[in-house]
Motif scaffolding. Structure first.
Motif, PDB file in Angstrom:
ATOM      1  N   VAL A 135      -2.686  -2.636  -6.166  1.00 24.11           N
ATOM      2  CA  VAL A 135      -2.037  -2.274  -5.189  1.00 24.11           C
ATOM      3  C   VAL A 135      -2.651  -2.100  -3.483  1.00 24.11           C
ATOM      4  O   VAL A 135      -1.948  -2.506  -2.749  1.00 24.11           O
ATOM      5  N   ALA A 165       2.937  -0.613  -3.854  1.00 20.51           N
ATOM      6  CA  ALA A 165       2.282  -1.289  -2.791  1.00 20.51           C
ATOM      7  C   ALA A 165       3.195  -1.192  -1.181  1.00 20.51           C
ATOM      8  O   ALA A 165       2.745  -0.695  -0.381  1.00 20.51           O
ATOM      9  N   THR A 211      -1.341  -3.876  -0.477  1.00 21.40           N
ATOM     10  CA  THR A 211      -0.945  -3.098   0.621  1.00 21.40           C
ATOM     11  C   THR A 211      -1.742  -3.644   1.862  1.00 21.40           C
ATOM     12  O   THR A 211      -1.080  -3.899   2.904  1.00 21.40           O
TER      13      THR A 211
END
Length: 304
Positions: free
Chosen positions: A127, A179, A131
């Motif tokens: 994630v 994300a 991100t």
């Protein structure tokens, strides 16, 4: 010159050699994971520095005013976004592969809580990696890579659903969803040192700090400006390039050596801008001759 270089022969040869090495040497699962890891790490590194530039922390002083200020290490924000556009789908592949078999069969040497903690840690890493790349891509304000990334992720999701199954698809969707949520949260949160926070100072000034409004404007302009670019500038470049490929003109004050060989080798590296002027047309309110340094298409550019 960073951000303004053309398609050099050296770079093209390097790409071919790299592809040949990967195609002939990549044989084991461990090698595949090392390759995926290197690509993901490179994407996080490029995107991470773009995020730092967005918040004014360009400690390496790499921002280029001619190429947009969130340029990462590439000298041009479009080049940086293009790199992220390629690494984000690869990261999605790594996510689907690593989480497909989770949870693992019960391991007598590990407690159930420990196994789930490990799985959540892996989930958090993926994630975070996505991100950072999503944020870096957003901050470049590059519409083409946005569209390309959305298309690539959509295609990747379909392929995972077809060839891996709904189990792999659900895990990929979970990571992409988390994300995306974190990306939106960070994007709209006014951090210290950003123009919206009202506090803090920038250690290194950056002239452009895109806000949600800027991103919305760029998205809304896709149907007009981007498609208009195809009907305007890009089609003009491609038309002139085609005329150069067919006619092989040359300057009147000089003789074109090896004219018979030009259909095969073209004009040579970094001569596109100069030969383009032979058939260039005046456009815009000031009626200046167009003088692009590339054809906005790799294959057309290489053929010229």
């Amino acid at each position: 010159m960073p951000g303004q270089d053309s398609y050099s022969t050296y770079n093209v040869v390097a790409y071919v050699i790299l592809f040949a090495m990967i195609a002939t040497r990549l044989k084991t699962r461990l090698q595949v994971w090392r390759l995926l890891g290197a690509i993901v790490a490179m994407g996080v590194l490029v995107s991470g520095y773009a995020v730092l530039q967005h918040y004014g922390q360009d400690f390496l002083h790499l921002s280029e005013s001619t190429g947009g200020y969130t340029t990462s290490f590439m000298g041009n924000r479009i080049f940086a976004a293009a790199v992220m556009m390629m690494t984000i789908p690869v990261t999605a592949v790594a996510v689907a592969t690593s989480l497909f078999r989770f949870p693992q069969p019960p391991d007598p040497t590990r407690s159930k809580g420990r196994q789930w903690s490990l799985g959540l840690a892996i989930l958090g890493v993926w994630v975070a990696a996505l991100t950072i790349q999503f944020l870096g891509l957003l901050f470049t304000l590059s519409r083409g890579p946005w569209i390309g990334s959305l298309f690539a992720l959509g295609l990747m999701a379909v392929l995972v659903a077809v060839f891996v199954g709904w189990r792999g698809f659900s895990r990929l969707a979970l990571v992409l969803g988390l994300a995306s949520v974190v990306t939106v949260t960070v994007f709209f949160y006014p951090s210290a040192g950003s123009p919206d926070s009202g506090e803090g100072t920038r250690s290194i000034p950056v002239a452009i700090d895109p806000t949600a409004a800027d991103v919305a404007v760029r998205f809304n302009s896709i149907s007009g400006d981007v498609l208009g670019g195809f009907s305007g500038g890009r089609l003009t470049h491609w038309k002139v390039s085609w005329e150069l490929i067919v006619d092989h003109p040359w300057f009147a004050f000089d003789d074109l050596s090896l004219r018979w060989l030009r259909p095969l080798v073209g004009y040579g590296p970094d001569l596109f801008r100069f030969t383009y002027l032979l058939y260039s047309t005046a456009e815009g309110p000031d009626r200046f001759l167009l003088a692009p340094d590339h054809a906005h298409n790799y294959f057309i550019h290489q053929t010229v």
